[in-house]
Design an enzyme around this catalytic site. Structure first.
Site, PDB file in Angstrom:
ATOM      1  N   HIS A 119       0.841  -1.209   0.000  1.00  0.00           N
ATOM      2  CA  HIS A 119       0.000   0.000   0.000  1.00  0.00           C
ATOM      3  C   HIS A 119       0.876   1.259   0.000  1.00  0.00           C
ATOM      4  O   HIS A 119       0.736   2.130  -0.861  1.00  0.00           O
ATOM      5  CB  HIS A 119      -0.906  -0.034   1.236  1.00  0.00           C
ATOM      6  N   GLU A 120       1.791   1.336   0.964  1.00  0.00           N
ATOM      7  CA  GLU A 120       2.616   2.552   1.072  1.00  0.00           C
ATOM      8  C   GLU A 120       3.542   2.703  -0.133  1.00  0.00           C
ATOM      9  O   GLU A 120       3.816   3.815  -0.579  1.00  0.00           O
ATOM     10  CB  GLU A 120       3.425   2.546   2.380  1.00  0.00           C
TER      11      GLU A 120
ATOM     12  N   HIS B 269       1.757   4.233  -3.025  1.00  0.00           N
ATOM     13  CA  HIS B 269       1.659   5.692  -2.864  1.00  0.00           C
ATOM     14  C   HIS B 269       2.904   6.424  -3.370  1.00  0.00           C
ATOM     15  O   HIS B 269       2.842   7.628  -3.609  1.00  0.00           O
ATOM     16  CB  HIS B 269       1.504   6.047  -1.388  1.00  0.00           C
TER      17      HIS B 269
END
Ligand code: ZN
Length: 605
Positions: free
Chosen positions: A326-327, A330
């Protein structure tokens, strides 16, 4: 950001806001926010001295600004800081007023500052906090049993203004060169590599970091303390996982995950990870953000980054993989290309939430991650069916509304709508659209409209018309299926209404629903269902035609009795994800009073 509270908890207390109407592509002048756009920062050189024993910060920053409209007043953000002096172009001093409620400071100059490039030097001081926002200290018990203190930053949504005065809104992108004075024994990491470390007095040192690319203030980060790291690399990018000394070995698992994920993202997004390194840091205990995508310095609460093979559960192993994926997503969606204002936070979060599952599944196909997304879907749709729901895109006036926007609709529905668009456009067209979007908007900002344009270009379809009906309207479409058999052929007539629970008078709405239909032994058929009824036809009288094949669509389906009977007869021939989808819809129809519980029980048998 990856908050780790349950999604329903996050929705509680949300203010109701109106939908964003007729959105246009990003323009800096039109971007939301409260600061005037007459003076724009180009680069920040930030020098801070930290006193972590007495919780004090002293700073001086040099900001290169571009004055777009001549003005005597320059307004920027600060929160809790004291601005002692502001000097323009080596000589002109400003009178300073601070508005602590608005979290701003205004520099009043004796004469209009002319259009063009200027240099602003601001001297200031402020507190280092003990609460986890802005720049703060995190006291924790080290593996040795000693109490230790770590210096940490967490700036999203709007707390960079607690470390330095600046234009702390996402559209004001600039470069940052950070220099920090701290205890000489501390290991310090930031977005960029260390360029210099020199002793200062007997107990301190001054650490300088390389200049960042152009980015938003909320992505700047600094962590310093008694840390050690494990190091690796992927596609030529050095990767590191930092943890409190003694725990760094538990970073190996996340490091190896990142070594697999980075090459996948480099290829998927078509733009190579642009920073000279990527570090991830485990923050012990006091980290409410859960995990944060600071560009080049990803921060995590320790239990979603560190894996202890002896004591961690298999679910922890999966969670670490998902949160790292997820990170890292980003680093492109959010950091390289950023939403112009918080009304499009879903662009960051919906996409990262979808990508974390896609990447985790790709690297670990035996984990069966996608079928388990059924729970996220049911939870999100449960919230979205209620009268209290709101559109994915909603008007955000200020910082406190922005904080509330990190809810199950931004994350969960955002993820599900992205998944539906990929299912409708096809994996290749969707990925090509993302590549175009990243390339075209790198180091800049966007609205949802920019994404629809890129996806339309690569797919040849009007993506905005479909997508906007899901992002700019609240709620869930219900596709009603009425089948009739004539002359050896079944004709299915599809119409739509709104699916709600506990909402007797919902506003009438129409979606453009991308329908994917099929079944065992049947060809897959696709159509976009709008206001007008549409039909599908299949040879034979008992064909088990199911809508929302693969559960990739964001809609519920209600079948008439003959269509439902055919599905019931063939239920065991559908994939587990489709069986779960039929059950989920049928139970929701029971909950909303539109179907008897017996229909659900028949399916469940
Ligand atoms: Zn996130």
């Amino acid at each position: 950001m990856r908050r780790l509270l349950t999604l329903t908890t996050l929705l509680a207390g949300l203010p109701l806001a109106g939908p964003v109407c007729a959105e246009q592509v990003f323009s800096f002048q039109r971007a939301g926010g409260q600061l005037p756009k007459t003076v724009v920062p180009v680069s920040y050189g930030i020098n801070i001295s930290t006193d972590i024993d007495n919780l004090k910060l002293a700073g001086q920053e040099t900001i290169q600004v571009d004055v777009r409209t001549p003005t005597t007043d320059v307004t920027l953000n600060q929160a809790g800081l004291h601005l002692a002096e502001a000097v323009l172009d080596n000589g002109v001093k400003a009178t300073i007023t601070q508005d602590d409620a608005a979290e701003t400071a205004t520099l009043h100059f004796p004469a209009k500052v002319s259009k063009g490039a200027h240099t602003l030097v601001i001297t200031y001081s402020g507190p280092i906090l003990k609460t986890p926002n802005g720049i703060y200290v995190d006291d924790y018990t080290a593996p040795s049993g000693e109490t230790k203190r770590m210096l940490v930053t967490q700036f999203e949504v709007a707390d960079a203004r607690r470390m330095f005065p600046g234009w702390d809104e996402p559209a004001f992108k600039a470069t940052f060169q950070l220099n920090v004075t701290l205890p000489k024994e501390a290991v310090a990491v930031s977005n960029m590599p260390v360029t210099q470390s020199t002793p200062e007095g007997t107990s301190q040192k001054r650490v300088s970091f390389a200049t960042t690319p152009r980015m938003s203030t909320y992505l700047l980060a600094l962590v310093a303390g008694d840390m050690k790291s494990v190091q690796g690399q992927a596609d030529g990018t050095p990767l590191g996982v930092y943890a409190p000394s003694g725990l760094e070995g538990q970073g190996e698992y996340a490091l190896h995950a990142s070594e697999k994920i980075l090459p996948y993202y480099n290829s998927y997004f078509g733009v190579k990870y642009p920073l000279p390194k990527m570090d991830m840091v485990a923050i012990p205990g006091n980290y409410q953000a859960g995990a944060m995508e600071n560009w080049g310095l990803l921060t995590y609460i320790d239990n979603v980054l560190l894996f202890d093979p002896k004591n961690s559960t298999p679910r922890t192993r999966e969670l670490i993989y998902e949160v790292v994926a997820h990170e890292m997503a980003h680093q492109w969606s959010g950091d390289l290309v950023t939403m112009g204002w918080w009304d499009n936070i879903w662009l960051n979060e919906g996409f990262a939430s979808w990508m974390e599952i896609k990447a985790t599944d790709k690297m670990n196909p035996d984990w069966d991650i996608w079928p388990r997304q059924h729970e996220t879907r049911e939870e999100t749709m449960g919230t979205d069916a209620l009268p209290s729901t709101h559109p994915i895109q909603q008007t955000i006036h200020n910082v406190s509304e922005a904080n509330s926007a990190f809810d199950s609709i931004s994350y969960g529905k955002g993820e599900l709508v992205i998944r539906m668009l990929e299912g409708w456009l096809g994996e290749d067209h969707f990925r090509d659209g993302m590549r175009l979007y990243m390339k075209f908007h790198a180091y800049s900002s966007t609205t949802s409209q920019d994404l629809w344009q890129a996806l339309s270009k690569t797919s040849g379809l009007d993506v905005g018309r479909v997508a906007r009906s899901f992002t700019e309207q609240p709620g869930i479409p219900l596709v009603n299926v009425a089948s009739a058999c004539k002359a050896g052929k079944t004709v299915y007539t599809l119409t739509q209404s709104r699916f709600t629970i506990h909402d007797p008078h919902p506003a009438a709405q129409t979606w453009m629903v991308p329908v994917v239909a099929g079944g065992p032994g049947l060809a897959t058929q696709k159509l976009v269902l709008g206001k007008a009824p549409q039909t599908l036809s299949v040879a034979g009288c008992e064909a088990p035609l199911k809508l929302n094949l693969g559960e990739s669509g964001y809609y519920r389906v209600q079948y008439n009795a003959p269509a439902f009977a055919s599905l019931l007869k063939n239920a065991t021939h559908f994939a587990p994800v489709d069986r779960a989808n039929l059950l989920g819809d049928q139970f929701a129809l029971f909950r909303s009073g539109q179907a008897p519980l017996s229909a659900y029980m028949d399916l469940a048998d």
